[in-house]
Design an enzyme around this catalytic site. Sequence first.
Site, short mmCIF file in Angstrom:
data_model
loop_
_atom_site.label_atom_id
_atom_site.label_comp_id
_atom_site.label_asym_id
_atom_site.label_seq_id
_atom_site.Cartn_x
_atom_site.Cartn_y
_atom_site.Cartn_z
N GLY A 58 -7.82 8.40 10.31
CA GLY A 58 -8.06 8.36 11.74
C GLY A 58 -9.14 9.29 12.24
O GLY A 58 -9.34 9.40 13.45
N LYS B 187 0.87 -1.18 0.00
CA LYS B 187 0.00 0.00 0.00
C LYS B 187 0.90 1.22 0.00
O LYS B 187 1.64 1.46 0.96
CB LYS B 187 -0.91 0.00 1.23
N GLY C 24 -11.01 7.21 7.13
CA GLY C 24 -12.11 8.09 7.49
C GLY C 24 -13.41 7.43 7.85
O GLY C 24 -14.24 8.02 8.54
#
Length: 256
Positions: A158, A97, A185
């Site tokens: 977060g 990622k 989110g």
Amino acid sequence: MQDALHIGGKALSSRLFIGTGKYSRNTLIPEVIARSGSEVITVALRRVDPSSREENILSHIPQQMTLLPNTSGARTAEEAVRIARLARAAGMGNWVKIEVINDQRYLLPDNLETIRATEILAAEGFVVLPYMSPDLSAALRLRDAGAAAVMPLGAPIGSNRGLRTKELIGILIEEAGLPVIVDAGIGRPSEAAEAMEMGAAAVLLNTAIATARDPLGMAEAFRGAVAAGRQAYLAGLGPVQQEAEASSPLTGFLNV
């Protein structure tokens, strides 16, 4: 496997990806994995410490999981590439990622550096899942660079603020031409279901589970929400209209 998600040569039955951060104790992670049904888990390379079983996050992740190392901490494409190569050399596989972040307040991804890193790593055989700000031009460039999927943020990392970028994510789902995994989110199971109803291929979340009063119960709640949202998408949501339309005739029987 019915309705599998195909990425990087793997067929995944779960469309819920999870993370490893913010838990009160690392020993919760195997239980969260079991309750969530997830098959993919992301981990920061800096949390891998082979010298300490308790602190080495990998010792808490079952072998059957697909590891998704992230390049957290990278500020440039070059730093992201270096972290990805280190993760593969450490035996964490070839999935990565990409996170390239220069903004220290909202932690928004740098799309240009992310595209550069994706191009380099995809050419080296990595399965690249780039974290990005939801912009169609950037998504198309990531696709052309060799990304296996794109991972647009729903809201800042977060924050648990939900799908604040919903309209832009919808455009990516329609036009990007590769799987869209909503990342960052999402704070409530209903928001994960909404993302899946829109046609997202999967969602990745961490804070919403890890900071819940009952992380295990929340993991199970998200599992159900993602499955329900996907089923609703496949079933086809009914049309939305401005005016009312009765589901049963309002006149007729009085005229008998």
